[in-house]
Design an enzyme around this catalytic site. Structure first.
Site, mmCIF file in Angstrom:
data_model
loop_
_atom_site.group_PDB
_atom_site.id
_atom_site.type_symbol
_atom_site.label_atom_id
_atom_site.label_comp_id
_atom_site.label_asym_id
_atom_site.label_seq_id
_atom_site.Cartn_x
_atom_site.Cartn_y
_atom_site.Cartn_z
ATOM 1 N N ASP A 33 -3.274 0.181 10.199
ATOM 2 C CA ASP A 33 -4.584 1.320 10.379
ATOM 3 C C ASP A 33 -5.779 0.919 10.036
ATOM 4 O O ASP A 33 -5.804 -0.018 9.043
ATOM 5 C CB ASP A 33 -4.051 2.631 10.363
ATOM 6 C CG ASP A 33 -3.663 2.882 8.869
ATOM 7 O OD1 ASP A 33 -4.078 2.149 8.081
ATOM 8 O OD2 ASP A 33 -3.236 4.138 8.590
ATOM 9 N N GLU B 58 0.836 -1.178 -0.015
ATOM 10 C CA GLU B 58 -0.087 -0.092 0.014
ATOM 11 C C GLU B 58 0.576 1.164 -0.013
ATOM 12 O O GLU B 58 1.705 1.404 0.990
ATOM 13 C CB GLU B 58 -0.993 -0.111 1.288
ATOM 14 C CG GLU B 58 -1.732 1.218 1.415
ATOM 15 C CD GLU B 58 -2.162 1.377 2.923
ATOM 16 O OE1 GLU B 58 -1.680 0.700 3.727
ATOM 17 O OE2 GLU B 58 -2.865 2.530 3.140
ATOM 18 N N ASP C 294 -7.111 2.394 7.273
ATOM 19 C CA ASP C 294 -6.914 2.204 5.842
ATOM 20 C C ASP C 294 -6.412 0.979 5.229
ATOM 21 O O ASP C 294 -6.682 0.379 4.197
ATOM 22 C CB ASP C 294 -6.535 3.708 5.277
ATOM 23 C CG ASP C 294 -7.229 4.781 5.379
ATOM 24 O OD1 ASP C 294 -8.607 4.628 5.267
ATOM 25 O OD2 ASP C 294 -6.787 5.971 5.419
ATOM 26 N N ASP D 262 -0.664 -0.901 6.006
ATOM 27 C CA ASP D 262 -0.305 -0.115 7.397
ATOM 28 C C ASP D 262 -1.328 -0.846 8.446
ATOM 29 O O ASP D 262 -2.465 -1.204 8.077
ATOM 30 C CB ASP D 262 -0.554 1.412 7.209
ATOM 31 C CG ASP D 262 0.550 2.152 6.572
ATOM 32 O OD1 ASP D 262 1.538 1.379 6.627
ATOM 33 O OD2 ASP D 262 0.326 3.171 6.219
#
Ligand code: TSJ
Length: 639
Positions: A506, A427, A508, A504
């Site tokens: 997180d 990503e 997203d 990541d």
């Protein structure tokens, strides 16, 4: 067979339990969290059987504070009487493989876990297991450690620990931590299973409690609308074309229940169950349903003049466009085949389901022609789209095939030996850049993905295939893709042994992983079935102590452990994203096969990702957080 034909004698003795502890995987599939959860399901299925025999209305499932699980019911109680071999029937249930009514032709056969192995396997794989049976005015107790009884019986009979007017069975067990990788039950999976069981058994109430939490969580699963309620709940955020349609019937001694509903979306979801067991890989009951459904829609479409003489029939995929269905059957002797033994193989189920489906749908559609027309309209839309997609696909394949290498985004590896090669789907461009520098260029390919890829659940196939990043991915993998209109997927052509999603830690990142899993699940499921898809688990922290070695920590648990075991001052660096790591750090923590942490994706994960995609897209941020939070803690070392 009636309820009272079962007694202590109808238990057949086959073999001992040492085999189970030696090769647990053979009996419960694996010693991962999935296998661990199966212990609960094995025990639970016995209570569900008691419900199906008409003798139990309530089941309690409790995840205890000490890590054990308790399952209890208000059934007749496991028979405690003397078996002809001279010991209590209960003892035989827990100490002999394949002992139990399920494997005996004279007793009823209904549900049964993954491999129908039963309670003795759970006993063999538990540090301790305690049984309490309420029957005939008394409470009896029996105890085991690692499968071995620890109570000496008098004249083969169980000790009485109290009196009661009630009847029922109560089992408490702690999985053996020398057998399983981890012994923490995964609550999301257990709750899903209990909810599914409640939908399939509308007369049953299941009380769930998780006492491992500071504030115990309690849920009651009771679904009086049965599979109709199941369909309603699955479709509750979608635009329905009609109310849920339900029918049931019996043919050739096979009981059949079907509920379905069309929604205004371009995908289908047909779920099959046999004796309450979810058949992930489908099988004869699903084939019977689909065949009958396709025939009947085509017949009506011609009768109504929607299909003209010159028109081709709708395909099966056309007529199931937008369909959500549950097909649940009860069979006295189910046989399962397939990779995960979740494909029903009984040929009589095909005939029975298609016969009942034909008869019942004809009856229903003759009386509800408007609904029929709306359903046929879904098939027409699909057929139209299919034709344009077939065109788009040929165009794309001819135009794009040779421009792939000039696309420039994929940094391929040098080796052509697929068994040694890996592709990282990364990503973000900055992390992609670091990964390109850090990688082992012989065996590791890097494909950076920018922003959010298309949500494949919502997009039609031509849009999915037109997406540049998805196209690059399909060509990089080398095996094509499969979808409803023809299967071009060939796993033998796969160019990488491992496909590793690197996002990541997180919200997203989790979103991107979910979308990629959805894509693989829908269009390249073999990648997951055959275990080629992984998720990279980058560290969350780096600790730099005032003296001693620096360490990377991969989750909050590890941080707590570090704090508890290290009595020095240290600096804590928190990684917010892959982009914060320099190439060397990225290599040390996430790329280097010797040190990295990978989680292999199982088909359940992907299926759930696909289901959740809808949720993630449709709802605001709070529920998203919950989902991602709950799923962020499962990682296994890559060995
Ligand atoms: F897995 C298990 F065996 F440990 C287990 C069994 C666990 C739990 C939670 C429940 C049960 C269980 C078994 N609940 N109810 C029964 N019922 C019987 O075994 C039973 C009782 C009476 C008769 C009969 O014909 O009189 C027949 C059966 C199968």
């Amino acid at each position: 067979m009636g309820k009272n034909t079962y007694d202590a004698e109808s238990i057949t003795v086959l073999e001992g339990l040492e085999a189970v502890r030696k090769r647990p995987g053979m009996y419960i599939g694996s010693v991962s969290t999935r296998g661990l959860n199966h212990l609960v399901y094995e025990i639970l299925d016995n209570s569900v059987d008691e419900h199906l025999a008409g003798c139990c209305t309530e089941i309690h499932v409790t995840l205890e504070a000490d890590g054990s699980a308790t399952v209890s019911d208000n059934g007749r109680g496991i028979p405690v009487g003397m078996h002809k071999k001279g010991i209590s029937a209960e003892r035989l249930v827990f100490t002999t493989l394949h002992a139990g009514g399920k494997f005996d032709n004279t007793a009823y056969k209904t549900s049964g876990g993954l491999h129908g192995v039963g309670s003795s396997v759970v006993n063999a794989l538990s540090t301790y297991l305690t049984v309490r049976v309420k029957t005939g005015g008394f409470i009896y107790e029996d105890k085991y450690e690692r499968g071995n009884p620890t109570i000496e019986l008098e004249k083969g009979l169980l000790p009485v620990i109290g009196k009661t007017k009630e009847t029922g069975t109560w089992i408490n067990f702690l999985p053996d931590d020398t057998i399983f990788d981890k012994i923490r039950f995964k609550e999301e999976d257990i709750k899903n299973r209990l909810h599914e069981t409640a939908y399939l058994n509308p007369g049953l109430t299941i009380y769930y409690e998780d006492k491992r939490k500071d504030e115990p969580e309690k849920i009651t699963f009771h679904e009086p609308d049965g599979i109709v309620g199941y369909i309603k709940d699955m479709n509750k955020t979608s635009e329905a074309v009609h109310d849920v349609i339900y029918f049931s019937g019996k043919n050739d001694n096979i009981e059949i229940e079907v509920a379905f509903q069309f929604i205004n979306e371009f995908h289908e979801n047909v779920m099959g169950f046999c004796n309450n067991i979810y058949t992930l890989e489908g099988g004869t009951h699903i084939t019977g349903f689909k065949t009958a459904f396709t025939n009947i829609i085509n017949t009506y479409a011609r009768e109504l003049g929607i299909l003209k003489d010159k028109d081709q029939n709708f395909t099966g995929t056309d007529v199931r466009n937008g369909l959500t269905a549950v097909v649940s059957i009860k069979h006295s002797d189910p046989r399962f085949e397939g990779q995960t033994k979740t494909k029903l193989d009984n040929q009589d189920a095909l005939k029975a389901v298609s016969k009942v489906t034909n008869d019942e749908l004809e009856r229903y559609f003759d009386r509800n022609v408007e609904i029929l027309k709306n359903i046929i309209a879904c098939a027409e839309k699909a057929a139209k789209l299919r034709k344009s997609e077939e065109k788009a696909k040929t165009n794309m394949l001819t135009k794009q095939k040779f421009s792939f290498d000039s696309n420039g985004k994929l940094s391929n590896c040098e080796s052509k030996d697929a068994s040694k090669c890996e592709i990282f789907i990364v990503e973000g461009d900055s992390a992609g850049g670091s990964a390109k520098m850090a990688r082992n260029r012989m065996y590791q390919a890097i494909l950076p993905i920018r922003g959010k890829i298309l949500n494949v659940e919502k997009a039609s196939i031509d849009k999915v295939l037109a997406n540049a990043e998805i196209k690059t991915m399909i060509y990089a993998f080398g095996c094509g893709f499969s979808e409803g209109y023809g299967n071009d997927f060939d796993i033998t052509k796969l160019r990488y042994d491992k496909i590793i999603i690197m996002a990541d830690a997180d919200v997203d990142g989790a979103h991107i992983s979910t979308l990629l899993l959805t894509l693989f699940f829908r269009f390249m499921p073999e990648l997951i079935y055959e275990g080629h898809v992984y998720i990279a688990m980058p560290p969350l922290y780096k600790v730099i102590p005032s003296k001693g070695e620096e360490e990377y920590l991969y989750n909050d648990e590890a941080l707590e452990k570090y704090k508890a075991t290290h009595n020095v001052s240290y600096k804590l660096q928190r990684y917010k994203g892959l982009g914060e790591m320099d190439p060397e750090q990225l290599w040390e923590t996430t790329l280097d096969p010797a040190r990295r942490l990978l989680k292999r994706v199982e088909i359940d994960d992907a299926k759930r990702a696909s289901e959740v995609t809808e949720l993630l897209m449709g709802l605001e941020v709070p529920p998203r957080r919950t989902f991602i939070y709950e799923n962020a803690n499962e990682a296994e070392l890559d060995v």
